[in-house]
Design a protein around this motif. Structure first.
Motif: not given
Ligand code: GLU
Length: 300
Positions: A11, A13-15, A47, A175, A179, A193, A197, A234
Motif C-alpha cells: 500500500r 498511505a499518504p497524509s 491518512e 497515526y 496505521v 515506505r 518512519l 510538505k
Molecule cells: N501517512 C504517513 C505519511 O504520509 C505514512 C504512513 C505509512 O506509510 O505508514 O507520512
C-alpha cells in the motif's frame, strides 16, 4: 505446487497535508514496484486522521498525481476519516486489557513535548473525562525487526519512547494506532515506505503484538533530502511534482531507487518504463542507504 502462500498486499498511505513532492513519489514508486514485482495488490489509503493538518483539495490532487504517473492502485481508496468507530473499538480493547490508560497530563506537566513520558498517569489511575488522552503502555523490552532494506533494527520503547499516545485529548486518533488497525484490516503483508518512519515501526509492532495481529514485513526506502541534508516535506514546502513532465520526473524517481532504464527506453511511454522497472526492481541495491539527495533538475 506450494499450497496457500499468502498473497502479497502492499500500500501507499499518504497524509493529505499537501500535494505529492519528489520524496513522496519515490515512496509511492518503491511500494508500487515491490507489490507489482511480487504479483501483489497495491492499495491506496488516505491518512486523514488530522483535519487541522489537512490541506483542502490535497486528497483529490494526490489521486490525480498518481494517475498522471500511471501508478494505478487496486480496490477502493480507503479514507481514515471514515474509520473512527474502528479506532475507538481498538482503543477500548487495549483499555479493557489494561494495555492502555487515560492520561490527563498537560504538556507543562510533561516538561515540554519530545520528552519521554514519565509514567505519571500509568501509576495514578486517571478517570476518563472529556479532556483525556489515551496512552499505550510500552513494555521494558527491546522491540526488534529485520528491515528488508535497512537490516536489523531494535528500539527499547520504555527507555527511548515511553508510553505513547494512541488517542489525543482533542479526540483525534494517533497515526500509530490508525496505521496498525488499517494495515491489519486491509490485509497488508508488506510495507514499503520512507526511512523517516523506521523509528516509528517498533511502536507499531508493539501494537500488533498487543492486538495479537501478525506484523507485516517492512522495507524502509532511503529518504530524499535537500542538499543540506534536511528532509523534503510538505511542511518545508517541497515543490509539488509536475503533472505534465511526468516521464522526466519518473526517471529521476527511478534513479533515486537505483534503477536506470536503458537510453533507448527513456523516450518510451510511462507504461513501458514502469514495466522495465517492475522487471528490474532490486531492493538489495538500496541496502543500508538511508538518504538520497534530491536532484535539482527535477522539472517543475
Ligand atoms: N501517512 C504517513 C505519511 O504520509 C505514512 C504512513 C505509512 O506509510 O505508514 O507520512
Amino acid at each position: 505446487m506450494p499450497r496457500s502462500i499468502t498473497p502479497y498486499r502492499g500500500r501507499f498511505a499518504p497524509s493529505p497535508t499537501g500535494p505529492l513532492h519528489f520524496g513522496s513519489l519515490v515512496a509511492a514508486l518503491g511500494s508500487y514496484l515491490d507489490a507489482r514485482q511480487n504479483k501483489g495488490a497495491w492499495l491506496l489509503r488516505i491518512e486523514n486522521t488530522d483535519p487541522p493538518r489537512e490541506q483542502k483539495g490535497a486528497s483529490a490532487l494526490i489521486l490525480k498525481t498518481l494517475e498522471a504517473y500511471h501508478l494505478f492502485w487496486d480496490e477502493a481508496v480507503l479514507y481514515q476519516s471514515q474509520r473512527q468507530a474502528i479506532y475507538e473499538d481498538h482503543c477500548q480493547q487495549l483499555l479493557s486489557n489494561d494495555l492502555a490508560f487515560y492520561c490527563s497530563c498537560s504538556r507543562s506537566q510533561l516538561g515540554g513535548s519530545g520528552e519521554i513520558y514519565p509514567g505519571y498517569c500509568r501509576h495514578h489511575k486517571t478517570p476518563h473525562k472529556s479532556e483525556t488522552a489515551i496512552r499505550f503502555k510500552v513494555t521494558a523490552e527491546s522491540v526488534c525487526f529485520q528491515d528488508q532494506i535497512q537490516g536489523p533494527y531494535c528500539q527499547h520503547l520504555h527507555r527511548e519512547v515511553g508510553d505513547f499516545i494512541i488517542k489525543r485529548k482533542d479526540k483525534l486518533y494517533a497515526y500509530q494506532l490508525a496505521v496498525v488497525c488499517d494495515d491489519h484490516l486491509q490485509g497488508i503483508t508488506h510495507i514499503v515506505r520512507g526511512m523517516d518512519l523506521l523509528d516509528n515501526t517498533p511502536r507499531q509492532i508493539a501494537l500488533y503484538h498487543a492486538f495479537a495481529y501478525s506484523a507485516p514485513i517492512y522495507s524502509h526506502l532511503p529518504l530524499i533530502v535537500n542538499n543540506d541534508g534536511g528532509k523534503l516535506s510538505k511542511q518545508n514546502l517541497a515543490e509539488p511534482i509536475s503533472l505534465t513532465a511526468t516521464r522526466a520526473t519518473l526517471l529521476y524517481a527511478l534513479a533515486a531507487l537505483k534503477l536506470q532504464p536503458p537510453a533507448e527506453l527513456q523516450t518510451n511511454s510511462l507504461d513501458d518504463i514502469l514495466l522495465w522497472a517492475n522487471n528490474n526492481w532490486d531492493k538489495s541495491k538500496l541496502s543500508n542507504i538511508q538518504h538520497s539527495i534530491c536532484p535539482t533538475q527535477i522539472p517543475q
